[in-house]
Every structure is written in structure tokens, then in C-alpha cells.
Enzyme design. Structure first.
Site, PDB file in Angstrom:
ATOM      1  CE1 TYR A  12      18.751  14.482 -28.874  1.00 29.74           C
ATOM      2  CE2 TYR A  12      21.560  14.985 -29.790  1.00 29.74           C
ATOM      3  CZ  TYR A  12      20.330  14.040 -29.351  1.00 29.74           C
ATOM      4  OH  TYR A  12      20.237  12.787 -29.556  1.00 29.74           O
ATOM      5  CB  SER A 125      34.094  13.816 -26.181  1.00 35.78           C
ATOM      6  OG  SER A 125      33.635  13.945 -27.678  1.00 35.78           O
ATOM      7  CE1 TYR A 149      32.700  20.644 -27.603  1.00 40.65           C
ATOM      8  CE2 TYR A 149      33.343  18.608 -28.769  1.00 40.65           C
ATOM      9  CZ  TYR A 149      32.173  18.808 -27.417  1.00 40.65           C
ATOM     10  OH  TYR A 149      31.992  18.089 -26.884  1.00 40.65           O
ATOM     11  CE  LYS A 153      32.239  18.478 -23.915  1.00 43.04           C
ATOM     12  NZ  LYS A 153      31.369  18.621 -22.201  1.00 43.04           N
ATOM     13  N   PRO A 293      37.936  19.663 -42.302  1.00 42.09           N
ATOM     14  CG  PRO A 293      38.757  21.660 -42.812  1.00 42.09           C
ATOM     15  CD  PRO A 293      37.819  21.123 -43.093  1.00 42.09           C
TER      16      PRO A 293
HETATM   17  N1  UFG Z   1      29.035  14.437 -41.921  1.00 39.24           N
HETATM   18  C1  UFG Z   1      28.893  15.236 -43.278  1.00 39.24           C
HETATM   19  N2  UFG Z   1      28.410  16.273 -43.298  1.00 39.24           N
HETATM   20  C2  UFG Z   1      27.558  16.865 -42.383  1.00 39.24           C
HETATM   21  C3  UFG Z   1      27.264  16.753 -41.391  1.00 39.24           C
HETATM   22  C4  UFG Z   1      28.666  15.563 -41.495  1.00 39.24           C
HETATM   23  O1  UFG Z   1      29.064  14.305 -44.421  1.00 39.24           O
HETATM   24  O2  UFG Z   1      26.898  17.588 -43.161  1.00 39.24           O
HETATM   25  C5  UFG Z   1      29.719  13.575 -41.929  1.00 39.24           C
HETATM   26  C6  UFG Z   1      31.472  13.740 -41.084  1.00 39.24           C
HETATM   27  O3  UFG Z   1      32.148  14.221 -41.842  1.00 39.24           O
HETATM   28  C7  UFG Z   1      31.523  12.552 -40.181  1.00 39.24           C
HETATM   29  C8  UFG Z   1      30.548  11.752 -39.854  1.00 39.24           C
HETATM   30  O4  UFG Z   1      29.282  12.748 -40.248  1.00 39.24           O
HETATM   31  O5  UFG Z   1      32.132  11.886 -40.718  1.00 39.24           O
HETATM   32  C9  UFG Z   1      29.959  12.374 -38.426  1.00 39.24           C
HETATM   33  O6  UFG Z   1      29.987  13.831 -38.902  1.00 39.24           O
HETATM   34  P1  UFG Z   1      29.392  14.899 -36.749  1.00 39.24           P
HETATM   35  O7  UFG Z   1      29.333  16.356 -37.458  1.00 39.24           O
HETATM   36  O8  UFG Z   1      27.703  14.009 -36.925  1.00 39.24           O
HETATM   37  O9  UFG Z   1      30.634  14.063 -35.632  1.00 39.24           O
HETATM   38  P2  UFG Z   1      31.716  14.164 -35.352  1.00 39.24           P
HETATM   39  O10 UFG Z   1      31.723  13.045 -35.554  1.00 39.24           O
HETATM   40  O11 UFG Z   1      32.325  15.591 -37.215  1.00 39.24           O
HETATM   41  O12 UFG Z   1      31.538  14.476 -34.472  1.00 39.24           O
HETATM   42  C10 UFG Z   1      30.857  14.966 -32.827  1.00 39.24           C
HETATM   43  C11 UFG Z   1      30.574  15.981 -32.469  1.00 39.24           C
HETATM   44  C12 UFG Z   1      30.869  16.036 -31.830  1.00 39.24           C
HETATM   45  C13 UFG Z   1      32.357  15.654 -30.792  1.00 39.24           C
HETATM   46  C14 UFG Z   1      32.678  14.357 -31.748  1.00 39.24           C
HETATM   47  C15 UFG Z   1      33.515  13.269 -31.245  1.00 39.24           C
HETATM   48  O13 UFG Z   1      29.585  16.721 -33.172  1.00 39.24           O
HETATM   49  O14 UFG Z   1      30.943  17.315 -30.995  1.00 39.24           O
HETATM   50  O15 UFG Z   1      31.522  13.643 -32.582  1.00 39.24           O
HETATM   51  O16 UFG Z   1      33.956  11.737 -32.140  1.00 39.24           O
HETATM   52  F1  UFG Z   1      33.179  16.296 -30.401  1.00 39.24           F
END
Ligand code: UFG
Length: 338
Positions: A12, A125, A149, A153, A293
Site C-alpha cells: 500500500y 511507526s 509488531y 519496529k 485491547p
Molecule cells: N477502530 C474502531 N473500529 C475498527 C477499527 C479501528 O473503532 O474496526 C478504532 C480504533 O479503536 C482506534 C482507531 O479506530 O481508536 C484507529 O485504529 P486503527 O486500527 O485504524 O489504527 P491504530 O491506531 O490502532 O494502528 C495503526 C496501525 C499500526 C500502527 C499504529 C501506530 O494499524 O500498524 O497505527 O499508532 F502501529
């Protein structure tokens, strides 16, 4: 003109970076084994760039293959994207993450070092910061990853730091991405997760296009303005341009650096849902569920150091991230397999 090796090249972020490098006048050699991407990407790149991508199919953990391809191409700098990236999966199969993400890094660095190709851009990240002590996050904020993961990093950054200390010919650009979203404005390349998306934006866009019934919002009792998690979403084309600026800096000036690539703005889950509904003209049904979590309440960057060092800053807003993600999703409802 300089030639840049991209590992994980059909993924991506890498595919968008490939186009941005071409647009800036660089030549690119891409390598990927398609374990988490589609060969279709190469056709789309050819169409968008008006030139034939130079591509090698190989696993970056395969030293013989990496050495062979470096024998065939003259490389000035490397952007190392190839890695597994699912936080949840990394807790289930940690050894696969350590072997793949760190093993691939060793193999690539050893082969490059043997050829004295020392300009190295590393996909890191914001996850390396773990639970933020205070916001916005600056590069000197305390680090402490909370998943296998994230530790791959953080360890990757440390290994590269040791390498630069030991070898005056080695220069790192360590790029800490916040939350990459969106797609190329053409709608021809974008994010194509296999199976159920873990991340918010691809999940929301699959709800909008009708592939999934409703979004689960993981918690609305955080200490944030609307109770849902806040993140620094960055348009993948801004992120791609950040990589170009990092490569250029490595070519122009000695020394290593670590920078955040974010916008400096936080948006909640419900902000994203509203912006995506507006961009797509579709309703996004959602249900509030318990917290996921390992999630932090809020996370956003201070992107000032990237601007100072690289002359780069993100310019695209949440509306454009959603509009571009929607164009990609609606034109390619099943991703590259459409
Ligand atoms: N969220 C939902 N529902 C979903 C998916 C996500 O409510 O189905 C919320 C999560 O709880 C969070 C926000 O949306 O509050 C963003 O979640 P993402 O999974 O999109 O992203 P993250 O911040 O958890 O993780 C991302 C990348 C990781 C990286 C991280 C760095 O996926 O690889 O950012 O902060 F490590």
C-alpha cells in the site's frame, strides 16, 4: 538520476511512494514476493506512470535472491517497506513477526553494506511510542512498544542506529508513520487488505460500499472529546512525498535522522465516520463495542522536525483522505481482484 530500491514495493504505502519517486525524477527498482499484495499493482503503476516498472519478484529474507538482484541493478538508496504489520496477529505468531521483520532487515542491510550502499530509509511507526506520556508526540518522547509488531519496529530502529554508529558510510532516515489512509487521487491504486480489515478506514470504506454490514467502534469511554479513539490520519500521498523528501535529504546531506510523519491533527473514530459518510454519500451504520485491547486513547504527532529537516509537511485534509479512499473503494469494490 538516482535509483531507489523499494522493498515490499507492491504494498500500500510503497506503491504510492513508487509513483511519487517517479514524479520527482527518480528511477525505482521494486522487489516484492506478493505475499500480501497483488501483481496487478504493477500494471496500475505502468498505466499511471506511463513507464514500465522495473521489478524483481523475491523474498527479502532470501539472501541469495537479494544479492542477485543487487548484482543486476545499480542502487543509490533503499526504502525498506517489506514487513508484516498486523498488531493483533503479531501477538498470536510473534516468532513469524520477529523472523520476517528483523530477518528481512538483516538480509537487506548485509547485502547493501557489502556493496557500500548506505542510504537507508526505514518504515517505522508511531506504535514505537506505546502509551503516549504527553501529546503531541515528538521524536524524543519516551518509546516503549506494546506489541511484538511494535517491538520489531523499535528493534529495527535500534539495530539501524547501531549500524550507523559503527559505519560512517551508513545513513538512516527513520520515518515514524502515524495512521496512513486514503489512496491515489486516480482511484487506480489503494489499500487492499486481505480478509477482514483491522484498521478503521478500510473497514469504514467496506461498510460504505456494502461489503460489510456495520462498523464496530471500539469504545466510546476514552478521555477524548467524543469518547472514541483519536488518531493522526495522514493521506498516503503525503506520506509518499515524505519518503521522497527523506531520500533526497540522504542524498544531499550527511547524517542520520528520525522523524514523525503525521499531520499534527487528531480525529476521532466518529469524526472519520462522519467525514466518510459525507465523502461517499452513504450511511455508515456503527455499533459501540468494548475497547480493543492495546489501543491508546489518543495519539498525534508533532510533525515540526520533518518540516525543518526535510522541508516536508502534509497538505491533504480528512475530507480529501475520505474522498480518495472512497474513489478507490467504489471503483474497485473487491480491491485489485475486481
Ligand atoms: N477502530 C474502531 N473500529 C475498527 C477499527 C479501528 O473503532 O474496526 C478504532 C480504533 O479503536 C482506534 C482507531 O479506530 O481508536 C484507529 O485504529 P486503527 O486500527 O485504524 O489504527 P491504530 O491506531 O490502532 O494502528 C495503526 C496501525 C499500526 C500502527 C499504529 C501506530 O494499524 O500498524 O497505527 O499508532 F502501529
Amino acid at each position: 538520476m538516482a535509483t531507489v530500491l523499494l522493498t515490499g514495493a507492491t504494498g500500500y504505502i510503497a506503491s504510492h511512494t513508487w509513483l511519487a519517486l517517479w514524479a520527482a525524477g527518480f528511477d525505482v527498482v521494486g522487489v516484492d514476493d506478493f505475499r500480501n499484495s497483488s501483481p496487478q499493482v504493477l500494471e496500475r503503476l505502468a498505466e499511471l506512470g506511463g513507464r514500465t516498472p522495473v521489478f524483481e519478484r523475491a523474498d527479502v529474507g532470501d539472501a541469495a535472491a537479494v544479492n542477485a538482484l543487487l548484482d543486476r541493478h545499480r542502487i543509490d538508496a533503499t526504502v525498506h517497506f517489506a514487513a508484516l504489520k498486523a498488531v493483533g496477529e503479531s501477538a498470536e505468531v510473534p516468532l513469524a513477526y520477529y523472523r520476517n521483520n528483523l530477518g528481512g532487515l538483516f538480509t537487506v542491510c548485509e547485502a547493501l553494506r557489502a556493496r557500500r550502499i548506505g542510504r537507508f530509509v526505514f518504515s517505522s511507526s508511531a506504535t514505537v511510542y506505546g502509551e503516549p506520556e504527553r501529546l503531541p508526540l515528538v521524536e524524543t518522547s519516551r518509546v516503549g512498544a506494546t506489541s511484538p509488531y511494535g517491538r520489531t519496529k523499535l528493534m529495527g530502529e535500534q539495530i539501524l542506529g547501531d549500524l550507523a554508529t559503527a559505519d560512517a558510510g551508513w545513513q538512516n532516515a527513520i520515518l515514524r508513520y502515524f495512521n496512513p489512509v486514503g489512496a491515489h487521487a486516480s482511484g487506480r491504486i489503494g489499500e487492499d487488505p486481505r480478509g477482514t480489515p483491522n484498521n478503521l478506514m478500510p473497514y469504514v470504506s467496506q461498510v460504505a460500499v456494502g461489503r460489510r454490514a456495520s462498523l464496530s467502534v471500539w469504545g466510546n469511554d476514552y478521555d477524548t472529546p467524543d469518547g472514541t479513539g483519536v488518531r493522526d490520519y495522514i493521506h498516503v500521498c503525503d506520506l509518499a512525498e515524505g519518503h521522497v523528501a527523506a531520500v533526497q535529504r540522504l542524498l544531499d546531506a550527511p547524517g542520520s535522522f528520525t522523524v514523525n510523519l503525521g499531520t499534527g491533527r487528531g480525529h476521532s473514530v466518529l469524526d472519520v465516520v462522519a467525514a466518510f459518510a459525507a465523502a461517499s454519500g452513504r450511511a455508515i451504520p456503527y455499533e459501540i463495542r468494548p475497547r480493543r485491547p492495546g489501543d491508546v486513547a489518543a495519539c498525534w504527532a508533532d510533525p515540526g522536525l520533518a518540516e525543518q529537516l526535510l522541508g516536508w509537511r502534509a497538505t491533504r485534509d480528512l475530507a480529501s483522505m475520505c474522498a480518495d479512499a472512497w474513489r478507490w473503494q467504489s471503483h474497485n469494490p473487491n480491491g485489485y481482484d475486481t
